[in-house]
Design an enzyme around this catalytic site. Structure first.
Site, PDB file in Angstrom:
ATOM      1  N   PHE A   6      37.479  48.315  43.821  1.00  0.00           N
ATOM      2  CA  PHE A   6      37.951  49.471  43.046  1.00  0.00           C
ATOM      3  C   PHE A   6      39.221  50.123  43.583  1.00  0.00           C
ATOM      4  O   PHE A   6      39.383  51.326  43.479  1.00  0.00           O
ATOM      5  CB  PHE A   6      36.839  50.525  42.909  1.00  0.00           C
ATOM      6  CG  PHE A   6      35.448  49.953  42.782  1.00  0.00           C
ATOM      7  CD1 PHE A   6      35.138  49.102  41.741  1.00  0.00           C
ATOM      8  CD2 PHE A   6      34.471  50.246  43.703  1.00  0.00           C
ATOM      9  CE1 PHE A   6      33.867  48.549  41.616  1.00  0.00           C
ATOM     10  CE2 PHE A   6      33.195  49.706  43.597  1.00  0.00           C
ATOM     11  CZ  PHE A   6      32.892  48.854  42.545  1.00  0.00           C
ATOM     12  N   HIS A   7      40.155  49.316  44.113  1.00  0.00           N
ATOM     13  CA  HIS A   7      41.372  49.887  44.700  1.00  0.00           C
ATOM     14  C   HIS A   7      42.661  49.289  44.124  1.00  0.00           C
ATOM     15  O   HIS A   7      43.588  49.004  44.882  1.00  0.00           O
ATOM     16  CB  HIS A   7      41.364  49.695  46.219  1.00  0.00           C
ATOM     17  CG  HIS A   7      40.186  50.292  46.909  1.00  0.00           C
ATOM     18  ND1 HIS A   7      39.716  49.847  48.128  1.00  0.00           N
ATOM     19  CD2 HIS A   7      39.361  51.311  46.552  1.00  0.00           C
ATOM     20  CE1 HIS A   7      38.658  50.566  48.490  1.00  0.00           C
ATOM     21  NE2 HIS A   7      38.420  51.456  47.546  1.00  0.00           N
ATOM     22  N   PRO A   8      42.781  49.067  42.814  1.00  0.00           N
ATOM     23  CA  PRO A   8      44.053  48.553  42.289  1.00  0.00           C
ATOM     24  C   PRO A   8      45.196  49.520  42.587  1.00  0.00           C
ATOM     25  O   PRO A   8      45.050  50.736  42.453  1.00  0.00           O
ATOM     26  CB  PRO A   8      43.806  48.412  40.791  1.00  0.00           C
ATOM     27  CG  PRO A   8      42.646  49.300  40.495  1.00  0.00           C
ATOM     28  CD  PRO A   8      41.802  49.314  41.730  1.00  0.00           C
ATOM     29  N   ASP A  65      44.855  44.608  45.153  1.00  0.00           N
ATOM     30  CA  ASP A  65      43.498  45.161  45.130  1.00  0.00           C
ATOM     31  C   ASP A  65      42.711  44.565  46.289  1.00  0.00           C
ATOM     32  O   ASP A  65      43.025  43.481  46.784  1.00  0.00           O
ATOM     33  CB  ASP A  65      42.809  44.845  43.798  1.00  0.00           C
ATOM     34  CG  ASP A  65      41.460  45.542  43.639  1.00  0.00           C
ATOM     35  OD1 ASP A  65      41.291  46.641  44.213  1.00  0.00           O
ATOM     36  OD2 ASP A  65      40.582  44.996  42.941  1.00  0.00           O
ATOM     37  N   HIS A  66      41.697  45.286  46.717  1.00  0.00           N
ATOM     38  CA  HIS A  66      40.774  44.779  47.729  1.00  0.00           C
ATOM     39  C   HIS A  66      39.671  43.982  47.028  1.00  0.00           C
ATOM     40  O   HIS A  66      38.970  44.520  46.166  1.00  0.00           O
ATOM     41  CB  HIS A  66      40.150  45.937  48.519  1.00  0.00           C
ATOM     42  CG  HIS A  66      41.101  46.595  49.455  1.00  0.00           C
ATOM     43  ND1 HIS A  66      41.153  47.970  49.628  1.00  0.00           N
ATOM     44  CD2 HIS A  66      42.047  46.089  50.286  1.00  0.00           C
ATOM     45  CE1 HIS A  66      42.082  48.260  50.526  1.00  0.00           C
ATOM     46  NE2 HIS A  66      42.636  47.133  50.939  1.00  0.00           N
TER      47      HIS A  66
END
Length: 551
Positions: free
Chosen positions: A469-471, A293-294
């Site tokens: 919000f990038h899993p 994630d980010h």
């Protein structure tokens, strides 16, 4: 209604809506799209700035929390995920970014033929309608809009000028494969409205007789006959149902719930499944591993002039002006959303050949994304490391399909991530102290001037860092020889027939930027792969039938 269809698509998010459209468009195959959430009727879904209203909405947002992360002072990090038609594309920050050429070439080099940049580019062009016009890397006429921000803001202009003063080129198009630069983002909006995949892809297909869409339909398990997926179980309004697939079951439930559903159905790490009493259909140790994630670090500054969105939102007059501008013209802050300023830079210039850090610059400030704005003129420099080395896990806790899985991101567990994140914070401070930005910054509100050393900056990142919000990565694409691979290059689950995964979970490594547009591209390509395989199977069946009759 028929309880047998050709294709079952689980999850009506960024990928699921695309597949529902593409697999039903020729009229030859029946498709059922299952979505656990409600229809996308909540008005704030469709207004771009409504991101703040949907961030904690219990009906359209899963509202997950991670496990306590020992690398983040044992905090549980809030992970919003879309729970409605359009999925996370219905609640996201609207940023239209593909990533870097090298991201996709790396996927191909890992043993995934057909996923290099040159292979993916035709699908990126196919999916988009870009207001910059057609070009070698841009498309027009596609379902998803790439809309430029046509109104300049003095803060964003100063941010862009400061980036240029630091040596970054001015960019109007961050999607050519080469991101480095500074400018305004393009957004997934259309005429002042959010352009989710439910709007872009599903809405035009809803009247097709061969497409069925079920909302409030929570898929609880995959059905198998031997090593072939033949259907799913789902619950709708408290009633259990079984739906069977003649051809394929396609999981598009996202990087958290696709691995959860695989594990609940007996596909995953055998020790985990056996511990919970789940019969092992096929042992795949990579299911739920490789989570990436980010991590977002938000630096907040007080602005010297009352020109921020905070100022507009603090008064009834300001709110009324914003509302009227959107109602009458479909313009203004409500039509743009939160983040406008884009920057892709190298915080570790001696180590990174391509940008390693992304900025989302916002003309408002709040304690967290989607939170109440501060009572002062404020702006936010959000930075994230683009290619984290840290890896986490997603594991079911029980056999209850309604219990969220254990989510452990392990943020900042890798030494590279700690160095890059500290460097990104220092880079953000350089931007803020570079003219013409410097003249507009009154003070650094957070982390504050007393946070100076690497250790102090790292502690700040652990205390305030959050997801952007990038899993991704939890059902990794890779060859069978890769012990953590879950799907092959055609997105078919290894060792299982009739089952694919198409969402962020199959990314072997996280793309350098926002994930929505890459997932739409992947779904467009997956639709072609699925149709090719269907034609091949039909051809083989047609050839085999007369041979069997003759025998």
């Amino acid at each position: 209604m028929s309880q047998t269809v050709d294709y079952i698509v689980v999850g009506a998010g960024s990928a699921g809506c695309v597949l529902a459209n593409r697999l039903s468009e020729d009229g030859r195959h029946s498709v059922c799209l299952l979505e656990a959430g409600p229809p996308d009727r909540y008005p704030w879904i469709h207004i771009p700035i409504g991101y703040g209203k949907t961030m904690f909405h219990k009906q359209v947002n899963w509202g997950f929390y991670t496990d306590p992360d020992p690398n983040m002072l044992n905090r549980r990090i809030y992970w919003p995920r879309g729970r409605t038609l359009g999925g996370s594309s219905a609640i996201n920050g609207l940023i239209y970014v593909r990533g870097q050429r090298e991201d996709y070439d790396h996927w191909a080099a890992l043993g995934n033929p057909g996923w290099g940049w040159d292979d993916c580019l035709p699908y990126f062009r196919k999916l988009e309608h870009n207001d910059l016009g057609a070009g070698p890397t841009r498309g027009t006429g596609g379902p998803l809009n790439a809309t430029s921000i046509d109104r300049r803001h003095p803060l964003v202009d100063a941010f862009v000028a400061a980036g240029q003063a630091l040596g970054l080129p001015r960019q109007t198009d961050f999607n050519s494969g080469d991101q480095e630069g500074v400018g305004y983002y393009q957004l997934t909006t259309r005429n002042g409205w959010r352009c989710s995949t439910a709007v872009a892809y599903l809405r035009p297909a809803r009247r097709r007789a061969n497409l069925r869409v079920e909302t409030d339909a929570h898929t609880t398990g995959i059905l198998f006959e031997g090593k072939r997926a033949v259907g799913v179980r789902y619950t709708q309004h408290g009633q259990p149902y079984i739906l069977r697939a003649r051809r394929e079951v396609i999981l598009c439930a996202g990087a958290l719930q696709s691995p959860q559903l695989l594990q609940l159905s007996g596909i995953g790490p055998a020790p985990l499944l056996q511990e919970l009493g789940v019969p092992v259909v096929h042992a795949l140790p990579g299911v739920g591993e490789n989570l990436q994630d980010h991590l977002q670090i938000r630096l907040i500054y007080e602005v010297a002039k009352p020109i921020t969105t905070n100022d507009q939102l603090r008064t009834l007059t300001g709110k009324a002006r914003m509302g009227l501008e959107w109602l009458l013209l479909r313009k203004g802050p409500l039509a743009i959303g939160i983040n406008q300023g884009a920057m892709f830079c190298r915080a570790l210039p001696h180590e990174s050949a391509t940008p390693d850090t992304q900025f989302h610059f916002s003309t408002l400030s709040a304690d967290m994304a989607g939170g109440m704005v501060h009572p002062f003129s404020g702006c936010t420099y959000s930075v994230c490391q683009l290619r984290p080395a840290s890896r986490g896990t997603v594991h079911i806790r029980s056999t209850d399909p309604f219990e969220p899985p254990s989510m452990q991101p392990n943020y900042l567990s890798a030494e590279l991530d700690r160095r890059c994140t500290i460097a990104a914070v220092r880079y953000a401070r350089r931007v803020a102290q570079t003219e013409p930005m410097r003249a507009l910054m009154r003070r650094e509100f957070r982390p504050g001037d007393d946070v100076r050393s690497d250790d102090e900056i790292l502690h700040f990142c652990r205390e305030y860092g959050a997801t952007i919000f990038h899993p991704s990565g939890t059902a990794k694409m890779g060859p069978a020889a890769d012990p953590l691979a879950v799907v092959d290059a055609r997105l078919r689950v290894h060792g299982i027939g009739g089952l694919r995964v198409v969402d962020c979970s199959v990314m072997p490594t996280l793309v350098s930027g926002n994930t929505n547009v890459p997932v739409v591209m992947m779904a467009e390509r997956a639709a072609d792969l699925i149709r090719e395989d269907a034609r091949r199977e039909t051809h083989h069946a047609d050839v085999a039938a007369p041979m069997a009759a003759a025998a």
